[in-house]
Design an enzyme around this catalytic site. Structure first.
Site, PDB file in Angstrom:
ATOM      1  N   ASP A  48       9.370  15.653 -37.389  1.00  0.00           N
ATOM      2  CA  ASP A  48       7.988  15.828 -37.850  1.00  0.00           C
ATOM      3  C   ASP A  48       7.328  14.465 -38.048  1.00  0.00           C
ATOM      4  O   ASP A  48       7.796  13.651 -38.839  1.00  0.00           O
ATOM      5  CB  ASP A  48       7.983  16.605 -39.175  1.00  0.00           C
ATOM      6  N   TYR A  53       0.614   8.512 -39.625  1.00  0.00           N
ATOM      7  CA  TYR A  53       1.824   7.793 -40.025  1.00  0.00           C
ATOM      8  C   TYR A  53       1.991   6.485 -39.251  1.00  0.00           C
ATOM      9  O   TYR A  53       2.719   5.593 -39.694  1.00  0.00           O
ATOM     10  CB  TYR A  53       3.080   8.639 -39.806  1.00  0.00           C
ATOM     11  N   LYS A  78       0.396  15.849 -36.041  1.00  0.00           N
ATOM     12  CA  LYS A  78      -0.760  16.367 -36.773  1.00  0.00           C
ATOM     13  C   LYS A  78      -2.026  15.578 -36.435  1.00  0.00           C
ATOM     14  O   LYS A  78      -1.952  14.364 -36.206  1.00  0.00           O
ATOM     15  CB  LYS A  78      -0.515  16.286 -38.288  1.00  0.00           C
ATOM     16  N   HIS A 111      -3.920  18.204 -40.296  1.00  0.00           N
ATOM     17  CA  HIS A 111      -3.206  17.539 -41.380  1.00  0.00           C
ATOM     18  C   HIS A 111      -3.780  17.877 -42.759  1.00  0.00           C
ATOM     19  O   HIS A 111      -3.030  18.086 -43.708  1.00  0.00           O
ATOM     20  CB  HIS A 111      -3.235  16.028 -41.144  1.00  0.00           C
ATOM     21  N   LEU A 193      12.183  17.124 -51.779  1.00  0.00           N
ATOM     22  CA  LEU A 193      13.036  16.595 -52.843  1.00  0.00           C
ATOM     23  C   LEU A 193      12.225  15.867 -53.905  1.00  0.00           C
ATOM     24  O   LEU A 193      12.785  15.174 -54.766  1.00  0.00           O
ATOM     25  CB  LEU A 193      14.093  15.657 -52.254  1.00  0.00           C
ATOM     26  N   ILE A 231      11.591  19.482 -44.414  1.00  0.00           N
ATOM     27  CA  ILE A 231      11.672  18.268 -43.593  1.00  0.00           C
ATOM     28  C   ILE A 231      11.952  17.059 -44.499  1.00  0.00           C
ATOM     29  O   ILE A 231      11.085  16.215 -44.706  1.00  0.00           O
ATOM     30  CB  ILE A 231      10.389  18.059 -42.759  1.00  0.00           C
ATOM     31  N   LYS A 233      13.158  13.454 -45.844  1.00  0.00           N
ATOM     32  CA  LYS A 233      13.066  12.137 -45.227  1.00  0.00           C
ATOM     33  C   LYS A 233      13.995  11.158 -45.926  1.00  0.00           C
ATOM     34  O   LYS A 233      14.077  11.118 -47.147  1.00  0.00           O
ATOM     35  CB  LYS A 233      11.632  11.623 -45.310  1.00  0.00           C
ATOM     36  N   SER A 234      14.695  10.375 -45.135  1.00  0.00           N
ATOM     37  CA  SER A 234      15.471   9.242 -45.634  1.00  0.00           C
ATOM     38  C   SER A 234      15.605   8.278 -44.467  1.00  0.00           C
ATOM     39  O   SER A 234      15.519   8.693 -43.301  1.00  0.00           O
ATOM     40  CB  SER A 234      16.850   9.669 -46.132  1.00  0.00           C
ATOM     41  N   VAL A 235      15.795   7.008 -44.747  1.00  0.00           N
ATOM     42  CA  VAL A 235      16.069   6.056 -43.670  1.00  0.00           C
ATOM     43  C   VAL A 235      17.518   5.575 -43.734  1.00  0.00           C
ATOM     44  O   VAL A 235      17.925   4.724 -42.950  1.00  0.00           O
ATOM     45  CB  VAL A 235      15.092   4.850 -43.706  1.00  0.00           C
ATOM     46  N   ARG A 239      22.584   9.343 -45.971  1.00  0.00           N
ATOM     47  CA  ARG A 239      21.782  10.389 -46.629  1.00  0.00           C
ATOM     48  C   ARG A 239      21.138  11.315 -45.607  1.00  0.00           C
ATOM     49  O   ARG A 239      20.975  12.518 -45.873  1.00  0.00           O
ATOM     50  CB  ARG A 239      20.714   9.742 -47.505  1.00  0.00           C
ATOM     51  N   ASN A 243      21.821  15.253 -45.974  1.00  0.00           N
ATOM     52  CA  ASN A 243      20.770  16.264 -46.128  1.00  0.00           C
ATOM     53  C   ASN A 243      20.935  17.424 -45.158  1.00  0.00           C
ATOM     54  O   ASN A 243      20.339  18.486 -45.350  1.00  0.00           O
ATOM     55  CB  ASN A 243      19.391  15.632 -45.928  1.00  0.00           C
TER      56      ASN A 243
END
Length: 277
Positions: A48, A53, A78, A111, A193, A231, A233-235, A239, A243
């Site tokens: 996504d 972004y 979006k 969006h 989260l 959806i 998110k982590s970089v 993790r 998830n």
């Protein structure tokens, strides 16, 4: 590496969408390719992104380098406020495709409704045309309140397949979720989260410990058992993989109710008033 089998949700046009995907909100473009590559390697197939972004190109590089068949991917983007309107939204779609290096999207969303502009019905008409022409597999909305859904419905438009809204234990958006369900629209949770804000809650920690899982995994399981699409998110590769490791346990009805009871106005993202005028 064994990758988990991610369940799908059947959208109201018959399309199957993975119930758990990977979001790239606030990931800089320079870091996005590595992050999305880590997600794909972990087993995610739904990605996504959004024009605002600024990282569609980074997503596209990861997809191109992955070697994964296009039919096995589910890509969402979006249209931003600046591209509201019929012609502008059509151009925005083409520009998103170019940045992503794709010939179609699986899901394209408005969006924000931004009702002060009065242009979201016209923007929706552009998305309907893209869908009618087979250029996108499904169309939906994001951050729409019940009255915005009602206006689209009153004008005889296509029913959105999803409404992507901020939703987590501290902000459960019950009225929106109910309006979605009434119309056959799947609720998709962004910031599922709460950007970590609820993960230290004693009841969440206790539930997670009981199942040998992390608090984040317990909260994601809470979402999944209520049929929402999520959806996270982590970089961080560990993790990102963690998830996704949420399909080997189940919360009890009592545990679901305990997390339900955590609701407060715990908004972690932009407030709708910022865009609604």
């Amino acid at each position: 590496m064994n990758t988990p089998l991610i369940p799908t949700v059947t959208l109201n046009n018959g399309i199957e969408m993975p119930q758990l995907g990977y979001g790239v909100f606030q990931v800089p473009d320079a870091e996005t390719t590595a992050a999305v590559t880590a997600a794909l390697d972990a087993g995610y197939r739904s990605i996504d992104t959004a024009a605002i972004y600024g990282n569609e190109a980074g997503v596209g590089r990861a997809l191109a380098d992955s070697g994964i068949a296009r039919d096995d991917l589910f890509v969402t983007s979006k249209v931003w406020i600046a591209d509201h309107g019929y012609d502008a939204a059509l151009r925005a779609y083409d520009e998103s495709l170019e940045r992503l290096g794709l010939d179609h999207l699986d899901l394209f969303l408005i969006h924000w409704p931004t009702p002060a502009l009065g242009t979201y019905p016209e923007t929706w008409r552009a998305l309907e045309e893209l869908y009618a022409e087979g250029r996108v597999r499904a169309i939906g909305v994001s951050n729409f309140e019940p009255e915005h859904l009602e206006r689209i419905a009153s004008e005889g438009g296509i029913v959105p397949v999803v409404n992507q809204v901020e939703l987590h234990p501290a902000l459960q958006n019950r009225a929106v979720a109910a309006a979605n369900a009434e119309r056959g629209i799947v609720t998709e949770a962004w910031s599922p989260l709460a950007q970590g804000a609820v993960l230290g809650d004693a009841s969440v920690v206790e539930i997670a410990d009981r199942h040998g899982k992390t608090p984040a995994q317990a909260v994601l399981r809470w979402h999944l058992q209520q049929a929402r699409i999520v959806i996270p998110k982590s970089v961080t590769p560990a993790r990102i993989a963690q998830n996704l490791d949420v399909f080997d346990f189940e919360l009890t009805a009592e545990e679901l109710a305990t997390i339900d009871a955590l609701e407060r106005d715990g908004r972690t993202g932009p407030h709708p008033a910022q865009f609604n005028g």
